[in-house]
Scaffold this motif. Structure first.
Motif, short mmCIF file in Angstrom:
data_model
loop_
_atom_site.label_atom_id
_atom_site.label_comp_id
_atom_site.label_asym_id
_atom_site.label_seq_id
_atom_site.Cartn_x
_atom_site.Cartn_y
_atom_site.Cartn_z
N ILE A 1 11.63 32.56 32.45
CA ILE A 1 11.48 31.24 31.97
C ILE A 1 12.04 30.93 30.63
O ILE A 1 12.58 29.61 30.49
CB ILE A 1 9.76 31.33 31.65
N ARG A 2 12.40 31.90 30.03
CA ARG A 2 13.11 31.86 28.79
C ARG A 2 14.52 31.30 29.14
O ARG A 2 15.03 30.34 28.35
CB ARG A 2 13.12 33.17 28.01
N LEU A 3 15.06 31.83 30.19
CA LEU A 3 16.53 31.56 30.43
C LEU A 3 16.50 29.87 30.94
O LEU A 3 17.51 29.17 30.67
CB LEU A 3 17.11 32.29 31.49
N TYR A 4 15.30 29.69 31.55
CA TYR A 4 15.38 28.38 32.32
C TYR A 4 15.23 27.19 31.05
O TYR A 4 16.01 26.12 30.91
CB TYR A 4 14.22 28.14 33.01
N CYS A 5 14.39 27.48 29.85
CA CYS A 5 14.00 26.56 28.74
C CYS A 5 15.57 26.70 28.01
O CYS A 5 15.75 25.61 27.68
CB CYS A 5 13.19 27.33 28.03
N ARG A 6 16.04 27.72 27.77
CA ARG A 6 17.41 27.64 26.89
C ARG A 6 18.46 26.61 27.79
O ARG A 6 19.10 26.11 27.05
CB ARG A 6 17.85 29.16 26.94
N MET B 1 12.35 29.86 38.97
CA MET B 1 12.96 30.95 39.42
C MET B 1 14.34 30.77 40.00
O MET B 1 15.08 31.51 40.10
CB MET B 1 11.80 31.67 40.34
N ARG B 2 14.47 29.63 40.73
CA ARG B 2 15.89 29.17 41.63
C ARG B 2 16.75 29.40 40.26
O ARG B 2 18.00 29.72 40.71
CB ARG B 2 15.75 28.01 42.33
N TYR B 3 16.33 28.62 39.04
CA TYR B 3 17.35 28.54 37.99
C TYR B 3 17.85 29.92 37.45
O TYR B 3 18.99 30.35 37.38
CB TYR B 3 17.04 27.54 37.11
#
Length: 114
Positions: free
Chosen positions: A21-26, A84-86
């Motif tokens: 989720i952190r990667l997606y948000c970033r 999750m896909r991202y």
């Protein structure tokens, strides 16, 4: 599975979901400061972590995606799948040990249920 290893598995799953989720948000919401999530991503993280913490099948399952019980509300399920896909494959670059651990568990599950 003994209680201590189930709790360790639960904590590992929580850390993995938080990092994805952190990667997606970033990648999508540039208003983040440090390790803080934007409000939308924080809400999703809180929701996902609550589901993991109260999962009755933690000892048997490998991942929520293969669990026969779908405890996410439909909209939250769509959101987490998008995240999750991202973030899933990006974990290889940012958190390679976590990603390899996840891949190993997935491989074992597919081999067993395959």
């Amino acid at each position: 599975m003994e209680e201590q290893s189930v709790e360790k598995k639960r904590q590992q799953e929580c850390r993995t979901v938080e990092e994805i989720i952190r990667l997606y948000c970033r990648g999508h919401h540039h208003e983040r400061q440090g390790k803080m999530l934007c409000p939308e991503c924080q809400e999703l993280a809180d929701y996902a972590l609550a589901r993991i913490r109260h999962c009755p099948r933690m000892a048997e399952k490998t991942f929520c995606s293969v669990c026969p019980i779908h405890c996410y509300a439909p909209e939250k399920r769509r959101q987490i799948l998008r995240v999750m896909r991202y973030g899933g494959w990006r974990m290889l670059f940012y958190h390679p040990v976590m990603a390899l651990h996840h891949m190993l568990l997935s491989w074992k599950w597919h081999r067993k249920h395959g």
